[in-house]
Scaffold this motif. Structure first.
Motif, PDB file in Angstrom:
ATOM      1  N   TYR A  34       5.685   5.468  14.870  1.00 57.15           N
ATOM      2  CA  TYR A  34       5.485   4.038  15.118  1.00 57.15           C
ATOM      3  C   TYR A  34       5.322   3.320  13.770  1.00 57.15           C
ATOM      4  N   TYR A  36       3.796  -0.414  12.405  1.00 58.41           N
ATOM      5  CA  TYR A  36       3.099  -1.669  12.630  1.00 58.41           C
ATOM      6  C   TYR A  36       2.912  -2.344  11.276  1.00 58.41           C
ATOM      7  N   GLN A  38       0.392  -5.559   9.281  1.00 55.08           N
ATOM      8  CA  GLN A  38      -0.764  -6.417   9.406  1.00 55.08           C
ATOM      9  C   GLN A  38      -0.754  -7.423   8.265  1.00 55.08           C
ATOM     10  N   GLY A  43      -4.301  -9.768  13.609  1.00 53.76           N
ATOM     11  CA  GLY A  43      -4.150  -8.555  14.389  1.00 53.76           C
ATOM     12  C   GLY A  43      -2.872  -7.837  14.006  1.00 53.76           C
ATOM     13  N   PRO A  44      -2.869  -6.503  14.085  1.00 59.85           N
ATOM     14  CA  PRO A  44      -1.642  -5.761  13.781  1.00 59.85           C
ATOM     15  C   PRO A  44      -0.494  -6.193  14.693  1.00 59.85           C
ATOM     16  N   TYR A  46       3.260  -4.926  16.200  1.00 60.86           N
ATOM     17  CA  TYR A  46       4.209  -3.831  16.421  1.00 60.86           C
ATOM     18  C   TYR A  46       5.561  -4.182  15.821  1.00 60.86           C
ATOM     19  N   HIS A  49       9.405   1.796  17.241  1.00 64.84           N
ATOM     20  CA  HIS A  49       9.006   3.192  17.307  1.00 64.84           C
ATOM     21  C   HIS A  49      10.186   4.042  17.755  1.00 64.84           C
ATOM     22  N   TYR A  87       2.296  -0.053   8.210  1.00 65.96           N
ATOM     23  CA  TYR A  87       1.700   1.233   8.541  1.00 65.96           C
ATOM     24  C   TYR A  87       2.686   2.084   9.334  1.00 65.96           C
ATOM     25  N   ARG A  91       2.152   9.682  16.589  1.00 74.03           N
ATOM     26  CA  ARG A  91       1.230   9.668  17.717  1.00 74.03           C
ATOM     27  C   ARG A  91       1.802  10.460  18.888  1.00 74.03           C
ATOM     28  N   LEU A 103      -4.325   4.483  17.450  1.00 74.66           N
ATOM     29  CA  LEU A 103      -3.434   4.180  16.344  1.00 74.66           C
ATOM     30  C   LEU A 103      -4.201   4.420  15.049  1.00 74.66           C
ATOM     31  N   PHE A 105      -4.345   4.142  11.441  1.00 78.17           N
ATOM     32  CA  PHE A 105      -3.717   3.522  10.277  1.00 78.17           C
ATOM     33  C   PHE A 105      -4.219   4.205   9.020  1.00 78.17           C
ATOM     34  N   GLY A 106      -3.302   4.646   8.168  1.00 80.41           N
ATOM     35  CA  GLY A 106      -3.688   5.148   6.853  1.00 80.41           C
ATOM     36  C   GLY A 106      -3.817   3.973   5.903  1.00 80.41           C
ATOM     37  N   LYS A 107      -3.449   4.198   4.652  1.00 82.25           N
ATOM     38  CA  LYS A 107      -3.548   3.127   3.650  1.00 82.25           C
ATOM     39  C   LYS A 107      -2.399   2.138   3.780  1.00 82.25           C
TER      40      LYS A 107
END
Lengths: 115, 115
Positions: A34, A36, A38, A43-44, A46, A49, A87, A91, A103, A105-107
């Motif tokens: 996926y 996303y 931000q 808000g994130p 989409y 995916h 991001y 998943r 979800l 989220f990494g960096k």
């Protein structure tokens, strides 16, 4: 351990294609990829995916390598409004145990579109 | 469609107070979830629901309760607020098809400060 690895930041000129890479070398056979984004304090949102085939929608294209260990998000004609943190997430499907696996989220990659 | 709406946008609480964060969606989505996002951090799943009357815990459920009496509404209750719950809270909803998460729509967030 992080499931995905992305560059910390990238620049792209307005009007050009932005190509954002993501490494997910430990992805399992039924995990989806996926994307996303931000925009600061919102808000994130989409983007797209996919599982193993390449996907395209009105926002972007997702290219997944044949071994599924990496993918690239392509924004075909970047605009200033595309400046955001992007991001890449892997998943599990919900009914494969992904229910409590939110979800994660990494960096992310901070994409800056230059005028 | 209004999409996903959240109220309030901002809230300041004192330690020990309780409150309810409201979330509503008008897209007939079966899956709804609550996340918190701390400064510079990714999302963490608090609770989720796959339909009216069905809720389950995510990664960080302690100190929070949820209920889902209708498809549209998914309120989040803080039982006894603590400074560690200072965060931005996002509600999200999506459909599930063949067990896969589809596009998750996020609300604008509630910015909560606990003194």
């Amino acid at each position: 351990d992080a499931k995905t690895t992305q560059p910390t930041s990238m620049d792209c000129a307005e009007g050009r294609a932005a190509n954002l890479p993501c490494n997910h070398s430990t992805i399992s056979g039924n995990e989806y990829v996926y994307w996303y984004r931000q925009i600061h304090s919102q808000g994130p949102q989409y983007i797209i995916h996919g599982l193993k085939n390449n996907e395209t929608n009105e926002m972007a294209s997702l290219i997944i390598t044949e071994d599924r260990k990496s993918s690239t998000l392509i924004l075909p004609h970047a605009t200033l409004r595309d400046t955001a943190v992007y991001y890449c997430i892997v998943r599990l499907p919900f009914y494969s145990g992904g229910g409590a696996d939110g979800l994660t989220f990494g960096k992310g990659t901070h994409l800056i579109i230059q005028p | 469609n209004a999409g996903v709406t959240q109220t309030p946008k901002f809230q300041v609480l004192k330690t020990g107070q309780s409150m309810t964060l409201q979330c509503a969606q008008d897209m007939n989505h079966e899956y709804m979830s609550w996340y918190r996002q701390d400064p510079g951090m990714g999302l963490r799943l608090i609770h989720y629901s796959v339909g009216a009357g069905i809720t389950d815990q995510g990664e960080v459920p302690n100190g929070y309760n949820v209920s889902r009496s209708t498809t549209e509404d998914f309120p989040l209750r803080l039982l006894s607020a603590a400074p560690s719950q200072t965060s931005v809270y996002f509600c999200a909803s999506s459909t599930l098809s063949r067990g896969t998460y589809n596009e998750q729509f996020f609300g604008p967030g509630t910015r909560l400060t606990v003194l």
